[in-house]
Design a protein around this motif. Structure first.
Motif, PDB file in Angstrom:
ATOM      1  N   UNK A 163       0.832  -1.197   0.000  1.00 36.00           N
ATOM      2  CA  UNK A 163       0.000   0.000   0.000  1.00 36.00           C
ATOM      3  C   UNK A 163       0.874   1.258   0.000  1.00 36.00           C
ATOM      4  N   UNK A 164       2.156   1.101   0.304  1.00 34.25           N
ATOM      5  CA  UNK A 164       3.034   2.283   0.343  1.00 34.25           C
ATOM      6  C   UNK A 164       4.397   1.939  -0.256  1.00 34.25           C
ATOM      7  N   UNK A 165       5.402   1.724   0.571  1.00 37.58           N
ATOM      8  CA  UNK A 165       6.736   1.429   0.055  1.00 37.58           C
ATOM      9  C   UNK A 165       6.838  -0.029  -0.397  1.00 37.58           C
ATOM     10  N   UNK A 166       7.689  -0.273  -1.395  1.00 37.73           N
ATOM     11  CA  UNK A 166       8.050  -1.650  -1.717  1.00 37.73           C
ATOM     12  C   UNK A 166       9.024  -2.126  -0.635  1.00 37.73           C
ATOM     13  N   UNK A 202       9.364  -5.101  16.369  1.00 37.78           N
ATOM     14  CA  UNK A 202       8.819  -4.063  15.493  1.00 37.78           C
ATOM     15  C   UNK A 202       7.477  -4.523  14.938  1.00 37.78           C
ATOM     16  N   UNK A 203       6.609  -3.549  14.570  1.00 31.61           N
ATOM     17  CA  UNK A 203       5.258  -3.909  14.119  1.00 31.61           C
ATOM     18  C   UNK A 203       5.258  -4.652  12.774  1.00 31.61           C
ATOM     19  N   UNK A 204       4.269  -5.537  12.637  1.00 27.08           N
ATOM     20  CA  UNK A 204       4.038  -6.234  11.377  1.00 27.08           C
ATOM     21  C   UNK A 204       2.892  -5.520  10.680  1.00 27.08           C
ATOM     22  N   UNK A 205       3.189  -4.822   9.562  1.00 29.22           N
ATOM     23  CA  UNK A 205       2.163  -4.010   8.886  1.00 29.22           C
ATOM     24  C   UNK A 205       1.052  -4.858   8.291  1.00 29.22           C
ATOM     25  N   UNK A 206      -0.156  -4.305   8.284  1.00 28.12           N
ATOM     26  CA  UNK A 206      -1.318  -4.949   7.652  1.00 28.12           C
ATOM     27  C   UNK A 206      -1.551  -6.359   8.182  1.00 28.12           C
ATOM     28  N   UNK A 207      -1.270  -6.565   9.453  1.00 29.88           N
ATOM     29  CA  UNK A 207      -1.395  -7.924   9.994  1.00 29.88           C
ATOM     30  C   UNK A 207      -2.363  -8.024  11.165  1.00 29.88           C
ATOM     31  N   UNK A 216      -5.961  -8.655   3.604  1.00 33.06           N
ATOM     32  CA  UNK A 216      -5.340  -9.897   4.036  1.00 33.06           C
ATOM     33  C   UNK A 216      -3.982 -10.125   3.368  1.00 33.06           C
ATOM     34  N   UNK A 217      -3.915  -9.839   2.057  1.00 29.87           N
ATOM     35  CA  UNK A 217      -2.676 -10.113   1.312  1.00 29.87           C
ATOM     36  C   UNK A 217      -1.925  -8.840   0.915  1.00 29.87           C
ATOM     37  N   UNK A 218      -2.346  -7.714   1.485  1.00 30.96           N
ATOM     38  CA  UNK A 218      -1.625  -6.468   1.184  1.00 30.96           C
ATOM     39  C   UNK A 218      -0.502  -6.267   2.188  1.00 30.96           C
ATOM     40  N   UNK A 219       0.426  -5.386   1.800  1.00 28.14           N
ATOM     41  CA  UNK A 219       1.574  -5.105   2.654  1.00 28.14           C
ATOM     42  C   UNK A 219       1.653  -3.611   2.940  1.00 28.14           C
ATOM     43  N   UNK A 220       2.290  -3.252   4.039  1.00 27.37           N
ATOM     44  CA  UNK A 220       2.577  -1.858   4.345  1.00 27.37           C
ATOM     45  C   UNK A 220       3.873  -1.820   5.141  1.00 27.37           C
ATOM     46  N   UNK A 221       4.796  -0.992   4.683  1.00 27.04           N
ATOM     47  CA  UNK A 221       6.080  -0.925   5.387  1.00 27.04           C
ATOM     48  C   UNK A 221       6.369   0.468   5.949  1.00 27.04           C
ATOM     49  N   UNK A 222       5.452   1.424   5.718  1.00 32.56           N
ATOM     50  CA  UNK A 222       5.760   2.782   6.190  1.00 32.56           C
ATOM     51  C   UNK A 222       5.656   2.877   7.713  1.00 32.56           C
ATOM     52  N   UNK A 223       4.707   2.146   8.307  1.00 33.59           N
ATOM     53  CA  UNK A 223       4.597   2.158   9.770  1.00 33.59           C
ATOM     54  C   UNK A 223       5.828   1.541  10.419  1.00 33.59           C
ATOM     55  N   UNK A 224       6.318   0.492   9.807  1.00 32.24           N
ATOM     56  CA  UNK A 224       7.531  -0.170  10.298  1.00 32.24           C
ATOM     57  C   UNK A 224       8.720   0.792  10.228  1.00 32.24           C
ATOM     58  N   UNK A 225       8.803   1.509   9.109  1.00 35.71           N
ATOM     59  CA  UNK A 225       9.900   2.465   8.938  1.00 35.71           C
ATOM     60  C   UNK A 225       9.861   3.525  10.032  1.00 35.71           C
ATOM     61  N   UNK A 226       8.664   4.056  10.304  1.00 35.79           N
ATOM     62  CA  UNK A 226       8.514   5.071  11.345  1.00 35.79           C
ATOM     63  C   UNK A 226       8.881   4.490  12.716  1.00 35.79           C
ATOM     64  N   UNK A 227       8.450   3.258  12.963  1.00 32.18           N
ATOM     65  CA  UNK A 227       8.741   2.628  14.259  1.00 32.18           C
ATOM     66  C   UNK A 227      10.246   2.458  14.456  1.00 32.18           C
ATOM     67  N   UNK A 228      10.937   2.054  13.399  1.00 28.11           N
ATOM     68  CA  UNK A 228      12.393   1.886  13.508  1.00 28.11           C
ATOM     69  C   UNK A 228      13.047   3.241  13.741  1.00 28.11           C
ATOM     70  N   UNK A 248      14.481  -5.454  12.420  1.00 28.34           N
ATOM     71  CA  UNK A 248      13.747  -4.878  11.282  1.00 28.34           C
ATOM     72  C   UNK A 248      13.586  -5.914  10.178  1.00 28.34           C
ATOM     73  N   UNK A 249      14.689  -6.540   9.820  1.00 28.84           N
ATOM     74  CA  UNK A 249      14.657  -7.546   8.761  1.00 28.84           C
ATOM     75  C   UNK A 249      13.674  -8.667   9.112  1.00 28.84           C
ATOM     76  N   UNK A 250      13.679  -9.046  10.393  1.00 27.51           N
ATOM     77  CA  UNK A 250      12.777 -10.118  10.824  1.00 27.51           C
ATOM     78  C   UNK A 250      11.310  -9.715  10.653  1.00 27.51           C
ATOM     79  N   UNK A 251      11.019  -8.440  10.928  1.00 30.35           N
ATOM     80  CA  UNK A 251       9.637  -7.960  10.792  1.00 30.35           C
ATOM     81  C   UNK A 251       9.193  -8.024   9.331  1.00 30.35           C
TER      82      UNK A 251
END
Ligand SMILES: [Zn+2]
Lengths: 350, 222
Positions: A163-166, A202-207, A216-228, A248-251
């Motif tokens: 939904x945001x970053x690849x 760290x948070x798991x986006x869209x989960x 269900x099958x979409x992804x979001x990494x911007x929240x994770x980026x902000x959390x880091x 981070x990598x694990x998330x």
């Protein structure tokens, strides 16, 4: 034209790799890649204009190198193939302009194809028989997509995407936050080697349960980026880079693999194909193989040179279209930066 | 026979005999859409060129260009690249050379050849460069090889400054909205005949890519 094992030259210019591939049916003859990655390093990400300029300069030498490696001449080619999207519009247009003139100049058919479906087609070139349906997880700096492939040339469904970053972009951005160079993927991998992946949750986006209905099958990494970023800023001077990188990598890996295996289970498809440059990430491959084995899912991972953007996968997809009797594309198509995955071939003649 | 391709403004292609006889010409004035039309237009001029010059009675014969003239700009980058990529790829397909030509040279040649007394004063070909800028090249007549004489190399000017700049150079302003591909091909033919090079192989971007170096990552905490 030989419709059982056509000799196809594929041109791929959707992002920062100028890829020229030559295949004969299912056989890979050449996979020539010129990357402008180094030119983007100082900007911390792919700059479209820089990528497009580099494509124009790399195309002709790359075509010549691919022909020499394959040991064929342009006169031998049965068809030309090109990526028409999705990707960076200005970059795609360089490949399209060249492919059209090449096809007209040679008086050979032209097949305009979908970049994402090309990633799936790459697997044909590994020599093993591909079984469908399969779930495909395509992860790179430009896309993060989960697909259900019932048939390579006629039935590909998008289950979800970022939904945001690849995912690859997320690696680049976190690398910058940690003061590591571009591209971030290998740098994070290196830094994470000595880190504890469970050190920080760290948070798991869209989960969340509430995401499951629509995303269900979409992804979001911007929240994770902000959390880091927040974690790093508040941790003071001594940032435990290895632990942050590993956590981070694990998330990222957790979300990618969890959603991919969920798709396998819910669609009753015990096969998972991985593609895209981020597949180079050692931890992603490791977790995917481990958890897929536990779930009874067979994983296919093409060699890395066929996972990153390349022209061979574009040629392979066109060869499959030819083998299945599809007519060539007409000459009228353009670049489509958001080409949907359901459009496997563009502008097919009726 | 020379195939001319220019996408520095619209999309223009032509097939021209070395003596300037135009065998076929096609163009799209659309300042966008170069990638969409380039293949169709090249196929069309090759097909039209099979019939020979107007009035020819011989049987149609496949057009076999000996050179490809590529318009190297200046012009908006995204479109400009489509034509150069196409010119290089077509040349590769046919095993013939690319002759790079500054796009303004074609427009200048058209103006000079249209002037029956060949006494056109010093003038500047002026084209759109987007972002409130214009591209211009100043010319001073035609030389013994039949090629326009460049008094300045292609350059950019802000819209508001151009007239003063051209007055300083003593050049009349000639705004051009399309590049004639036939004139591009003719300029290439004349350059080949004279053993001259009109441009190197690089696109005339005249502008560095529009990028900014990243600063430190933005803070997310207050
Ligand atoms: Zn890709």
């Amino acid at each position: 034209m030989d419709r059982t094992a056509p000799l196809v030259l594929g041109i791929e210019t959707s992002c920062d790799e100028t890829g020229i591939g030559i295949v004969r049916g299912h056989t890979l003859l050449s996979n020539t890649i010129a990357s402008s990655m180094d030119e983007h390093a100082r900007y911390g990400g792919v700059v479209p204009e820089v990528a497009a300029r580099a494509h124009l300069e790399a195309l002709q030498p790359s075509i010549e190198a691919a022909l020499a490696e394959a040991g064929v001449t342009l006169a031998d080619i049965d068809a030309v193939a090109v990526t028409s999207g999705p990707g960076l519009a200005g970059a795609l247009m360089v490949g399209i302009g060249a492919a059209k003139a090449l096809a007209v100049g040679l008086d050979k058919p032209l097949y305009a194809v979908n970049h994402l479906v090309g990633h799936i087609a790459a697997d044909i070139l590994t020599g093993d028989d591909v079984e469908y349906p399969t779930i495909a997880l395509l992860v790179s700096g430009g896309h993060t997509s989960l697909l259900l492939v019932r048939d390579l040339v006629s039935n590909v469904e998008l289950l979800g995407e970022t939904m945001d970053d690849a995912a690859g972009e997320a690696f680049d951005k976190i690398a910058r936050i940690l003061g590591l160079p571009y591209p971030g993927g290998p740098e994070i991998d290196r830094a994470a080697a000595t880190g504890d992946p469970t050190a920080i949750r760290f948070p798991r986006g869209m989960s969340r349960a509430s995401d499951m209905a629509e995303h269900r099958y979409d992804f979001s990494f911007s929240g994770l980026k902000t959390a880091v970023a927040r974690w790093v800023e508040t941790s003071g001077a001594d940032v435990p880079v290895a632990d942050v990188a590993a956590s981070f990598r694990e998330a990222v890996v957790d979300v990618l693999v969890t959603k991919a295996l969920d798709a396998c289970a819910r669609h009753d498809v015990p096969r998972l194909l991985l593609g895209g440059g981020v597949i180079a990430n050692r931890r992603l491959r490791e977790v995917a193989l481990e958890r897929a084995a536990a779930a009874g899912v067979a994983v296919r991972i093409p060699p890395l040179s066929l996972c990153t953007d390349n022209g061979a996968m574009i040629a392979a997809l066109a060869a499959e279209l030819i083998i299945s009797g599809r007519p060539a594309s007409t000459l009228e198509f353009g670049a489509d930066s958001t080409l949907p995955v359901t459009e496997i071939q563009v502008a097919a003649a009726s | 026979m020379i195939l001319g391709i220019d996408t520095s403004l619209g999309t223009a292609v032509a097939v021209v005999e070395p003596d300037g006889a135009v065998r076929a010409e096609a163009h799209s004035a659309n300042p966008l859409g170069h990638a969409e039309v380039i293949g169709t237009l090249i196929a069309q001029v090759l097909r039209d060129a099979e019939r020979g010059p107007i009035g020819a009675t011989a049987a149609p014969a496949p057009a076999a260009p000996t050179h490809v003239a590529a318009g190297m700009g200046p012009g908006p980058f995204t479109g400009l690249r489509v034509g150069i990529a196409a010119a290089r790829a077509f040349a590769l397909a046919r095993g013939i050379p690319v002759i790079p030509v500054p796009s303004h040279d074609a427009a200048a040649l058209a103006l000079l050849l249209a002037d029956p007394f060949a006494d056109l004063p010093r003038f500047a070909v002026v084209t759109d460069a987007r972002r409130r800028e214009l591209a211009y090249t100043v010319y001073d007549g035609i030389d013994g090889d039949g090629l326009p004489v460049r008094a300045t190399e292609p350059a950019l000017s802000p819209l508001a400054d151009l007239d003063a700049r051209l007055a300083g150079l003593g050049a009349e302003r000639r705004d051009v909205s399309g590049i004639p591909a036939a004139m591009l091909a003719l300029a290439a033919a004349r350059a080949v005949a004279a053993g001259r090079t009109l441009a190197d192989g690089e696109p005339l971007y005249l502008r560095a890519p529009d990028v900014t170096l990243p600063g430190a990552p933005k803070r997310v905490t207050g």
